[in-house]
Design a protein around this motif. Structure first.
Motif, short mmCIF file in Angstrom:
data_model
loop_
_atom_site.label_atom_id
_atom_site.label_comp_id
_atom_site.label_asym_id
_atom_site.label_seq_id
_atom_site.Cartn_x
_atom_site.Cartn_y
_atom_site.Cartn_z
N GLU A 115 0.81 -1.22 0.00
CA GLU A 115 0.00 0.00 0.00
C GLU A 115 0.84 1.27 0.00
OE1 GLU A 115 -2.05 -3.30 2.26
OE2 GLU A 115 -0.09 -2.36 2.38
N ALA A 116 2.16 1.14 0.03
CA ALA A 116 3.05 2.29 0.09
C ALA A 116 3.18 2.94 -1.29
CB ALA A 116 4.42 1.87 0.60
N THR A 117 2.30 3.86 -1.53
CA THR A 117 2.26 4.56 -2.81
C THR A 117 2.69 6.02 -2.62
OG1 THR A 117 -0.01 5.27 -2.46
CG2 THR A 117 0.31 3.13 -3.58
N ARG A 118 2.85 6.69 -3.72
CA ARG A 118 3.14 8.12 -3.69
C ARG A 118 2.06 8.83 -2.88
NH1 ARG A 118 2.27 13.02 -6.28
NH2 ARG A 118 4.18 14.18 -6.72
N LYS A 119 0.83 8.47 -3.12
CA LYS A 119 -0.30 9.07 -2.42
C LYS A 119 -0.20 8.85 -0.91
CE LYS A 119 -5.33 9.30 -2.58
NZ LYS A 119 -6.53 8.84 -3.29
N ALA A 120 0.20 7.65 -0.49
CA ALA A 120 0.33 7.35 0.95
C ALA A 120 1.44 8.17 1.59
CB ALA A 120 0.60 5.86 1.14
N ARG A 121 2.57 8.34 0.87
CA ARG A 121 3.66 9.14 1.42
C ARG A 121 3.26 10.61 1.54
NH1 ARG A 121 5.98 5.13 -1.42
NH2 ARG A 121 6.11 6.23 -3.41
N ILE A 122 2.56 11.10 0.55
CA ILE A 122 2.10 12.49 0.61
C ILE A 122 1.08 12.65 1.72
CG2 ILE A 122 0.79 14.26 -0.65
CD1 ILE A 122 2.32 13.30 -3.18
#
Length: 165
Positions: free
Chosen positions: A56-63
């Motif tokens: 689930e570690a996506t760009r969206k999750a990091r942002i």
């Protein structure tokens, strides 16, 4: 799972208001953010993560993670002490910059902040569920979220990078 835990961690990290690493110190000069968000790093270190990057570690999750921290900071009754944000084409680089002089201006203060963030991270349910609350560090959490690099700076003279492997 990663997105769900990010908002809760943001609130916990802000309660600490501040961010353990080991490895050889070396300079890193191919950083396009140096000179814009922070001075050229004078040191860096490698962290061999014990954790894995979750699916689930996506760009969206990091942002969402850094946005959650910023949102919680802005709710506090005092001004934020540091700005935390993500950069890179996949938001894979976490940047932490002090907003006042005299903060995060030595490697020792930077490591103290990381130690505090480790202590707070160990309170997360995900660490307890995995049975790693006494083993994983903040850097392992960053790895789980897909961060590859963390830069911490006083925003003037000091900058240190952690390369997460």
């Amino acid at each position: 799972m990663a997105v769900r835990m990010t908002i809760g961690l943001a609130a916990l990290l802000l309660a600490v208001a501040g961010v353990v690493a080991a490895g050889p110190v070396r300079a890193q000069s191919d950083d396009r953010h140096a000179g814009y968000y922070y001075p050229e790093p004078t040191s860096s270190e490698d962290y061999e993560a014990r954790a894995y990057t979750v699916p689930e570690a996506t760009r969206k999750a990091r942002i969402a993670f850094v946005t959650g921290i910023t949102n919680e900071q802005n709710k506090a009754p005092y001004p934020p002490q540091a700005a935390i944000f993500a950069k890179g084409s996949e938001a894979e680089k976490m940047i932490i910059v002090a907003l006042e002089d005299g903060r995060i201006d030595t490697i020792y203060r930077a490591r103290a902040i990381f130690a505090q963030m480790t202590a707070v991270s160990r309170l997360l349910p995900i660490f307890a569920e995995l049975g790693v609350e006494d083993y994983y560090t903040f850097f392992d959490l960053a790895k789980m979220l897909g961060f590859e690099q963390i830069t911490i700076s006083d925003g003037r003279d000091f900058a240190h990078q952690i390369i997460i492997k």
